[in-house]
Design an enzyme around this catalytic site. Structure first.
Site, mmCIF file in Angstrom:
data_model
loop_
_atom_site.group_PDB
_atom_site.id
_atom_site.type_symbol
_atom_site.label_atom_id
_atom_site.label_comp_id
_atom_site.label_asym_id
_atom_site.label_seq_id
_atom_site.Cartn_x
_atom_site.Cartn_y
_atom_site.Cartn_z
ATOM 1 N N GLU A 108 67.479 120.466 -37.823
ATOM 2 C CA GLU A 108 67.998 118.575 -37.837
ATOM 3 C C GLU A 108 67.628 118.911 -36.602
ATOM 4 O O GLU A 108 68.548 119.155 -35.470
ATOM 5 C CB GLU A 108 68.521 118.620 -38.957
ATOM 6 N N LYS B 234 70.728 117.288 -33.954
ATOM 7 C CA LYS B 234 71.372 116.115 -33.654
ATOM 8 C C LYS B 234 71.963 115.310 -33.021
ATOM 9 O O LYS B 234 71.397 114.819 -31.803
ATOM 10 C CB LYS B 234 72.507 117.724 -32.817
ATOM 11 N N GLU C 167 74.475 110.027 -39.929
ATOM 12 C CA GLU C 167 74.848 109.443 -38.512
ATOM 13 C C GLU C 167 74.898 108.284 -38.184
ATOM 14 O O GLU C 167 73.204 107.668 -38.614
ATOM 15 C CB GLU C 167 74.163 110.200 -37.601
ATOM 16 N N PHE D 10 71.039 112.332 -43.433
ATOM 17 C CA PHE D 10 71.097 113.833 -43.951
ATOM 18 C C PHE D 10 71.754 114.492 -44.928
ATOM 19 O O PHE D 10 71.864 115.211 -45.309
ATOM 20 C CB PHE D 10 71.424 114.828 -42.662
ATOM 21 N N ARG E 170 84.809 123.678 -40.993
ATOM 22 C CA ARG E 170 83.907 123.745 -39.549
ATOM 23 C C ARG E 170 83.760 125.145 -39.932
ATOM 24 O O ARG E 170 84.373 126.260 -39.050
ATOM 25 C CB ARG E 170 84.940 123.403 -38.946
ATOM 26 N N LYS F 213 75.754 124.241 -34.668
ATOM 27 C CA LYS F 213 75.440 122.979 -33.599
ATOM 28 C C LYS F 213 74.929 124.205 -32.193
ATOM 29 O O LYS F 213 75.433 124.620 -31.792
ATOM 30 C CB LYS F 213 76.167 121.891 -33.320
HETATM 31 P P1 ATP Z 1 80.567 117.374 -31.332
HETATM 32 O O1 ATP Z 1 81.021 117.214 -29.897
HETATM 33 O O2 ATP Z 1 79.719 118.263 -30.848
HETATM 34 O O3 ATP Z 1 79.632 115.502 -31.330
HETATM 35 P P2 ATP Z 1 82.485 116.781 -33.114
HETATM 36 O O4 ATP Z 1 83.157 118.029 -33.092
HETATM 37 O O5 ATP Z 1 82.348 115.765 -32.751
HETATM 38 O O6 ATP Z 1 81.013 117.946 -32.274
HETATM 39 P P3 ATP Z 1 80.520 118.427 -35.354
HETATM 40 O O7 ATP Z 1 81.141 119.107 -36.686
HETATM 41 O O8 ATP Z 1 81.236 119.841 -34.533
HETATM 42 O O9 ATP Z 1 81.552 117.687 -34.941
HETATM 43 O O10 ATP Z 1 79.313 118.391 -34.899
HETATM 44 C C1 ATP Z 1 79.208 117.880 -35.661
HETATM 45 C C2 ATP Z 1 78.554 116.391 -36.159
HETATM 46 O O11 ATP Z 1 77.272 115.947 -35.251
HETATM 47 C C3 ATP Z 1 78.421 115.398 -37.030
HETATM 48 O O12 ATP Z 1 79.608 115.498 -37.379
HETATM 49 C C4 ATP Z 1 77.825 114.025 -36.749
HETATM 50 O O13 ATP Z 1 78.679 113.377 -36.485
HETATM 51 C C5 ATP Z 1 77.058 114.300 -35.935
HETATM 52 N N1 ATP Z 1 74.913 114.916 -36.279
HETATM 53 C C6 ATP Z 1 74.049 114.420 -35.948
HETATM 54 N N2 ATP Z 1 73.314 115.170 -36.239
HETATM 55 C C7 ATP Z 1 73.099 115.991 -37.378
HETATM 56 C C8 ATP Z 1 72.985 115.664 -38.322
HETATM 57 N N3 ATP Z 1 71.767 116.483 -38.708
HETATM 58 N N4 ATP Z 1 73.719 116.750 -39.587
HETATM 59 C C9 ATP Z 1 74.982 116.489 -39.895
HETATM 60 N N5 ATP Z 1 75.626 115.902 -39.053
HETATM 61 C C10 ATP Z 1 75.327 115.667 -37.349
#
Ligand code: ATP
Length: 548
Positions: A244, A246, A295, A334, A405, A411
């Site tokens: 998907e 991001k 999101e 999503f 996590r 990611k």
């Molecule tokens: P980052 O700093 O990379 O944004 P993070 O620490 O905020 O990471 P992570 O859980 O590591 O959080 O990264 C996933 C985040 O990306 C999710 O919390 C969400 O907010 C965002 N996101 C964007 N697109 C998607 C998607 N398709 N599926 C899941 N999460 C998504």
């Protein structure tokens, strides 16, 4: 249970160095509590007052607490502040002040654990202009009846900073041990209920029900999180992957029953009032009762806008209409966790996707299935071309695991390595930065404790520095020379060139060339980097695997 006994348990647990010992001792206490006390004890011991899903807040800042203590011991706010500066710990300072006063007072009303909780509820319920006065009155009453040791833990609880090392993991294990149930069942129930207090009660009363707990609308669950990784490794490990885009926006959870909906932020705050456009779009898109995960993305002329635009809307309480004209937010959904009374959390992602497609008429984020790395890489390239942050590579057969996590979601994005760290202190600046904070002390979390990893001073523009000063000036707990201790509430995203071992910081590690990237307004302290993850990154770096 008397609150004094709770305080003694805290003191005892705080002194135990080993995790297993700590769990055992905590487990021994749980069966002694009655049904009303058990959930409260479990939350308190983790330093929390209300269930994690609850949007209730105590709303007690350091100044209100100092005023309450000053009133009770018959001194000024400054004297309390000085005591904290000397001890470097709010709890110990309050304990010391109450000990002096104890010699002169005769009448103390016993405080029960439940009494304290009820008083906290009154504080949280105080609203409007007079709320600060009401909270102060309640705090005065509590400290007025507290013995010194009780004062130590009351003060820390009020600031929601108990930090005795009983994090979620430890208390989960203690509950399993105390009531002889499988720890995986406790974890499962915790993910759905989002309150270990209630889970503990269920573990005692009806352990069989732990596996049957369901998600309930309007009780937000923690968001499932992702690890950094590579497309190649994910395809190799799982064969087929679901890719998907991001989105660089802000996470939300949408709950709807009939015509009523609520939206929660990643910190599980109720942000419905700030996001009327998202609420309307999703209400229009489905007739079913649902909990959706997605999101919120800002768009201008059809192009995605950076995260900062979105977070501004999440924070906004006033002038929403004029902000809406400037920043249009759209949902990208999503996942689906709940449908018409049924929890979908344990169903595979592929099945949840199908449900999502049939339930939601619009706003579903596209998903692409790929069985080879090249196909997934092509989607990654396309995502970047479209202005997205990267891609999420998910395992189609995986359940939804709130708060975890793991590698079920990976990611992939270009760019430098960053860490999300808790700001626990600051130092007054010099020269151009005189009169404001010039550098910030950062920490990782480890089972409810905060361990320092370094200071950051670079990467902060003068404008941002002024904003940071405004953000932190009321969060000062203690001062010592040029250094101040801050209430640990804010998370910074920080870049670095390398992680090194170091005797200078509590974590045993330090960051080389730390650089401020941004304030993670959407992240709470609980979501900051853990010591475990830091050590893992250090290990990967040492093995020459770079950042991923
Ligand atoms: P980052 O700093 O990379 O944004 P993070 O620490 O905020 O990471 P992570 O859980 O590591 O959080 O990264 C996933 C985040 O990306 C999710 O919390 C969400 O907010 C965002 N996101 C964007 N697109 C998607 C998607 N398709 N599926 C899941 N999460 C998504």
């Amino acid at each position: 249970m008397q609150f004094l006994e709770f305080a003694r348990v805290c003191e005892h647990l705080e002194g135990i160095p080993g995790r297993l010992d700590m769990i055992e001792q905590a487990a021994a206490v749980l069966p002694r509590l009655d049904d009303e006390e058990l959930p409260i004890f479990v939350r308190f011991i983790m330093g929390r007052v209300f269930p994690d899903w609850s949007t209730k807040k105590l709303g007690v800042g350091p100044n209100l607490l100092y005023d309450a203590v000053a009133y009770v011991v018959g001194t000024k706010r400054e004297t309390v502040r000085e005591a904290i500066n000397t001890t470097g710990d709010v709890g110990l300072a309050v304990e010391g002040l109450l000990a002096k006063k104890e010699q002169t007072s005769f009448f103390i009303q016993e405080l029960g654990l439940l009494d304290v909780y009820r008083e906290f509820e009154r504080m949280a319920a105080a609203e409007g202009q007079r709320s600060q006065r009401e909270k102060l009155r309640v705090a005065q009453g509590l400290f007025g009846n507290a013995r010194p040791l009780e004062g130590r833990y009351l003060a820390r609880l009020m600031l929601e900073e108990l930090r005795i090392g009983m994090g979620e993991g430890n208390i989960r294990d203690a509950v399993a041990k105390a009531f002889e149930v499988d720890v995986r069942l406790v974890e499962h129930a915790h993910q759905a209920m989002n309150d270990l207090g209630e889970v503990a009660l269920l573990a005692r009363r009806d352990p069989g029900a732990l596996s049957r707990v369901t998600i309930e609308p309007f009780r937000p669950v923690k968001m499932m999180l992702a690890q950094a990784g590579t497309i190649a490794a994910q395809v190799e490990d799982h064969g087929e992957v679901a890719v998907e885009y991001k989105y660089d926006g802000s996470r939300f959870q949408f709950h709807k029953v009939g015509g009523v909906c609520r939206i929660y932020s990643r910190k599980l705050e109720d942000v419905t009032a700030s996001l009327p456009d998202i609420a309307r779009l999703l209400l229009e898109a489905t007739d079913r009762d649902v909990i959706l995960d997605g999101e919120a993305v800002a768009v201008r002329d059809g192009k995605p806008m950076p995260f900062q635009y979105v977070i501004r809307r999440f924070r906004r309480k006033h002038e929403i209409d004029s902000m809406m004209e400037k920043i249009e937010l759209v949902p990208r959904v999503f996942d689906i966790l709940y449908l018409d009374g049924e929890t979908l959390m344990d169903r595979p992602l592929a099945e949840r996707r199908k449900a999502l497609d049939t339930v939601l008429r619009a706003h579903v984020a596209p998903q692409f299935l790929a069985t080879d790395a090249a196909a997934a890489e092509a989607i990654y390239a396309e995502a970047l071309d479209l202005g997205h942050e990267g891609v999420m590579v998910k395992v189609p057969g995986s359940p939804y695991t709130p708060g975890v996590r793991g590698r079920l979601w990976v990611k992939v994005k270009p760019g430098v390595e960053t860490l999300d760290l808790v700001v626990v202190g600051a130092e007054w600046g010099e020269g151009r930065r005189a009169g404001t904070f010039g550098s910030f002390l950062l920490a990782v979390q480890d089972q409810g404790r905060l361990l320092t990893v370094g200071k950051v001073a670079t990467g902060i523009t003068d404008e941002v520095l002024a904003e940071l000063y405004a953000l932190f000036k009321d969060k000062v707990i203690a001062r010592s020379g040029k250094e101040v201790t801050l209430e640990p509430e804010v998370v910074f995203e920080v870049g670095y060139s390398e992680i090194q071992t170091s005797p200078n910081y509590g974590s045993g590690y330090a960051l080389r060339f730390p650089r401020f990237v941004r304030v993670r307004e959407d992240k709470s302290v609980d979501e900051a980097e853990t010591l475990e993850a830091l050590v893992e990154r250090y290990g990967r770096q040492k093995n020459g695997q770079g950042s991923l």
